[in-house]
Structures are given as C-alpha cells and as structure tokens.
Design an enzyme around this catalytic site. Sequence first.
Site, PDB file in Angstrom:
ATOM      1  N   GLU A  68       3.531  -6.252   3.889  1.00 51.37           N
ATOM      2  CA  GLU A  68       3.735  -5.345   4.983  1.00 51.37           C
ATOM      3  C   GLU A  68       5.224  -5.625   5.634  1.00 51.37           C
ATOM      4  O   GLU A  68       5.884  -6.456   5.176  1.00 51.37           O
ATOM      5  CB  GLU A  68       2.692  -6.032   5.790  1.00 51.37           C
ATOM      6  CG  GLU A  68       1.157  -5.504   5.525  1.00 51.37           C
ATOM      7  CD  GLU A  68       1.151  -3.875   5.994  1.00 51.37           C
ATOM      8  OE1 GLU A  68       1.084  -3.679   7.088  1.00 51.37           O
ATOM      9  OE2 GLU A  68       0.621  -3.189   4.939  1.00 51.37           O
ATOM     10  N   ASP A  97       6.010   0.839   6.560  1.00 52.36           N
ATOM     11  CA  ASP A  97       4.653   0.878   6.163  1.00 52.36           C
ATOM     12  C   ASP A  97       4.073   1.473   5.266  1.00 52.36           C
ATOM     13  O   ASP A  97       3.590   2.943   5.904  1.00 52.36           O
ATOM     14  CB  ASP A  97       4.182   0.843   7.665  1.00 52.36           C
ATOM     15  CG  ASP A  97       2.717   0.127   7.909  1.00 52.36           C
ATOM     16  OD1 ASP A  97       2.341  -0.353   6.562  1.00 52.36           O
ATOM     17  OD2 ASP A  97       1.938   0.683   8.780  1.00 52.36           O
ATOM     18  N   HIS A 143       4.526   3.565  12.623  1.00 48.97           N
ATOM     19  CA  HIS A 143       3.562   4.639  12.707  1.00 48.97           C
ATOM     20  C   HIS A 143       4.190   5.656  13.694  1.00 48.97           C
ATOM     21  O   HIS A 143       3.251   6.498  14.294  1.00 48.97           O
ATOM     22  CB  HIS A 143       2.380   4.181  13.423  1.00 48.97           C
ATOM     23  CG  HIS A 143       1.434   3.317  12.427  1.00 48.97           C
ATOM     24  ND1 HIS A 143       0.050   2.785  12.543  1.00 48.97           N
ATOM     25  CD2 HIS A 143       1.780   2.742  11.256  1.00 48.97           C
ATOM     26  CE1 HIS A 143      -0.203   2.315  11.610  1.00 48.97           C
ATOM     27  NE2 HIS A 143       0.655   2.258  10.699  1.00 48.97           N
ATOM     28  N   GLU A 173      -5.092   1.453   2.787  1.00 51.96           N
ATOM     29  CA  GLU A 173      -5.056   0.539   3.843  1.00 51.96           C
ATOM     30  C   GLU A 173      -5.272   0.895   5.183  1.00 51.96           C
ATOM     31  O   GLU A 173      -5.710   0.134   5.967  1.00 51.96           O
ATOM     32  CB  GLU A 173      -3.516  -0.339   3.633  1.00 51.96           C
ATOM     33  CG  GLU A 173      -3.535  -1.757   4.329  1.00 51.96           C
ATOM     34  CD  GLU A 173      -2.718  -1.488   5.561  1.00 51.96           C
ATOM     35  OE1 GLU A 173      -3.018  -2.418   6.332  1.00 51.96           O
ATOM     36  OE2 GLU A 173      -2.218  -0.271   5.812  1.00 51.96           O
ATOM     37  N   GLU A 174      -4.473   1.945   5.373  1.00 56.54           N
ATOM     38  CA  GLU A 174      -4.476   2.723   6.778  1.00 56.54           C
ATOM     39  C   GLU A 174      -5.785   3.019   7.375  1.00 56.54           C
ATOM     40  O   GLU A 174      -5.982   3.192   8.598  1.00 56.54           O
ATOM     41  CB  GLU A 174      -3.627   3.539   6.981  1.00 56.54           C
ATOM     42  CG  GLU A 174      -2.197   3.434   6.511  1.00 56.54           C
ATOM     43  CD  GLU A 174      -1.363   2.629   7.695  1.00 56.54           C
ATOM     44  OE1 GLU A 174      -2.069   2.270   8.430  1.00 56.54           O
ATOM     45  OE2 GLU A 174      -0.123   2.194   7.401  1.00 56.54           O
ATOM     46  N   HIS A 218       0.700  -1.235  -0.084  1.00 54.82           N
ATOM     47  CA  HIS A 218       0.129   0.056  -0.017  1.00 54.82           C
ATOM     48  C   HIS A 218       0.897   1.187   0.129  1.00 54.82           C
ATOM     49  O   HIS A 218       1.971   0.953   0.464  1.00 54.82           O
ATOM     50  CB  HIS A 218      -0.870  -0.055   1.209  1.00 54.82           C
ATOM     51  CG  HIS A 218      -0.470   0.093   2.575  1.00 54.82           C
ATOM     52  ND1 HIS A 218      -0.077   1.175   3.201  1.00 54.82           N
ATOM     53  CD2 HIS A 218      -0.151  -0.924   3.330  1.00 54.82           C
ATOM     54  CE1 HIS A 218       0.287   0.794   4.355  1.00 54.82           C
ATOM     55  NE2 HIS A 218       0.299  -0.414   4.590  1.00 54.82           N
TER      56      HIS A 218
END
Length: 404
Positions: free
Chosen positions: A191, A134, A374, A166-167, A105
């Site tokens: 991922e 990510d 993140h 995706e998030e 993604h």
Amino acid sequence: MKKVAAALAALVLAHASQAAEVDKPLLAKAEKQKPEVLKLLGRMVNIDSGTFNGKGLDAVGALATAELKKLGGRIETSSAAPAAGHNIVATFSGKGKGRILLVAHMDTVFADGTAKARPFRIEGSRAYGPGIMDDKGGIVMAIGALKMLQGFKDYAKITVLLNTNEETGSHGTRALIEKLAKEHDVAFNLEPGRSADGLVIARKGSGEIEMDVKGKAAHAGVAAKEGRNAALEAAHQVLQLSKLGDDAKQTTVNWTVIKSGDRSNVIPDHASAQADVRVAVAEEFDRVEHDIERISAQRLIPETQVAIHLRRGFPPMPASPITDAIAQRATDIYAELGRKLTLESTGGAADASLIFAAGVPTLDGLGIVGGGIHTAEEYAEVDSIVPRLYLLARLMQEYGRGAQ
C-alpha cells in the site's frame, strides 16, 4: 565487569556501524530501475481499472504478468468472483529459508474514463494519475525490487499476489489471501507509503451499515398524509444512528450515501442509506451491530419498514510487538541511506489486516510515497522510488535468509 561491558559496547557500536553501511551495488540497481518503474507505472495508470471494470483489471494484470514471467515467476490466475477480473499469483522458488509474501492490488476507486481525462503525467518532482499511489505504485515496486534481486536465491519462496477488489473489501480474494498468508513467514503489503515517508504498523477494521426503508407512495400535494414517507424515516434513522461512534474507542460511523425518490411531487415509498464504519478493536463491530438493531426500532413514521445490517469488511490490524520488530528492521535499513521512516497508524483498511489476522507477521505501507489518495490530486513522489526500492529489496534479502 568493566571489561565485559566495554566489549559489549564495542560489539554494539560495530554492529551499528555495519548496519549503517549502505549496500552500494544494490542502491545502484535501484537507481537503474527508477526509469523502468516510472514507464511501467505510466502504462498501468493510463488503464481504467476500477473495482467493477473486469476488462481494465485484466489489462493491468496482463502488464504485470508479462514482467513477472520475464523474471521467472510461475503464474497462476483465478477468478475473483463475485468481484470482477482475475487475481494473479506469481511464485518464485529459491534455495534459502524464508518465505515472503508481497501483496498489492490492481483496482482503483475511479470511474471509467478517468484515465483518459487525467492521464499519467510528471510535474516537477511528482507524478500524477488515477490510482498512481493506491495501488499501481505498489505493483511496480514489487516488480522493480524483484528485478534488483535477479540472481539472489537465498530464500525459499517469494510470492506476489495482485488482488482485483481490495477497494471493496477483498471479498473476491479473501480466501486466497488467507490461504497464501499461511504458506509464508512474513508479508509485505505494498500500500502507499505515507506522505511523511511512513510505514503503516496498525490499521482500523472497516465495515458498512446498509439500511433499506419501505414506505407508501402518495401524491405529495393532494394526499400526502395517505403516504408513508420513506425519505423522512430514513433521515430520522440517519440522525439517531449518527451517534453510534465512540471517540474513546476510536470507533467512527459516518453516513455517506442516502437515496430516495425520483419526483418531487410523490411521497417516496423507498429510501436507502449507507454508512462507513471504522473500528480499532473487533469487539466494536459486535457493539455497533447490536446497537443498530436496538436504535432503529424507534420509528418516526408509523407503518414504515426498516431493514438494517452491518456488513463487516476488513478486521482491525492492531499494534503488535511482532510488527514493531519488523518495522525496527526496516528503520535500520532505511538509516543505511541516511533516511528516517515514520511509523503510523491509520483509519484506512487494507489486505494487511487479513494477513495479520491469519497469524502472519505483516508490515504495510511499503509502496511509493505520496498523497491525495482517492482524489483527483493523487500523486507519487518520484524521488521516493529509489530509496523505497532499496528498502523493499533489502527487507526481502534479510527475511529471505530467514531473519527473525
């Protein structure tokens, strides 16, 4: 009988010896790809592509598309509405049996301006930047592995899907994911690789509880009792609903966002709250949904209105013998390099769950190894690029040939 057993043992040992032999030409290609992977990764990381930044998402997509076209991919783009940006599908046709889906993604969790504030950099053995793991690392790994396999045609079809949202649950890509999944025999989700050099073999499902409370405004100092405090009612609901989790079933419910009012001297007439929900079994979504309706009926502030619902995101990806079999094959391939994979379950949700739910064998966590996902310290282990490229390319070779 002893002779038969000895013969079988010899065959097993011969197979083990063969399995442990590294493909030196392929490994050399992985090493050659490393600087190119880092260069492309840096370009992508330096573009803001938060889930709601359509311009940035399409800019990352343009970089990926240019590389995939050079490799002979047939490119299709489609709107991710209601999400931003355009999903990208690149298809490669071969002459073999296996149909392989690679998924990554383009969106990150970071706000606009983050790439400028924290641009791509390498310090020692680690590379840093927003979304480096990510999942921009996953995108460049797919491209790098395809470059390594130029000239390899022993597959029926390889498809690369790059998702824009995706998030936030892939709601703008879900139908496309499910459609593509059913057209393939196996899926490799790119991922991030886990910090202990791990793959992901099981994931929790995800959801959100959204609560909206309406009250009545009043002057906080003069006529507070004439108001109906939405903030206080929201706080009451959050407290009583904070017990929705179930440790025995690995269900977690965490309230993460609460908003109310904009002036300290006004009783607020509105409040909202959100909670993150993670479940290991799908039935827990049903239980949580029933319980929030039942429990939220117990009000603290009379005449307030509470609207609450569960928004389901990704389904769980439970442990499976089919996934275990692919993971074992990956483990054997990694052993060719003298390396050992860890196999992990995680509370994080991802597109792998949608693919698995569509009935397609799926292995996850095949991106670059790193950590701090993140966060402002998100990093990629530079030395993991070569072995991870080798692993992905070898898996594509084996499943392209129709491995079962």
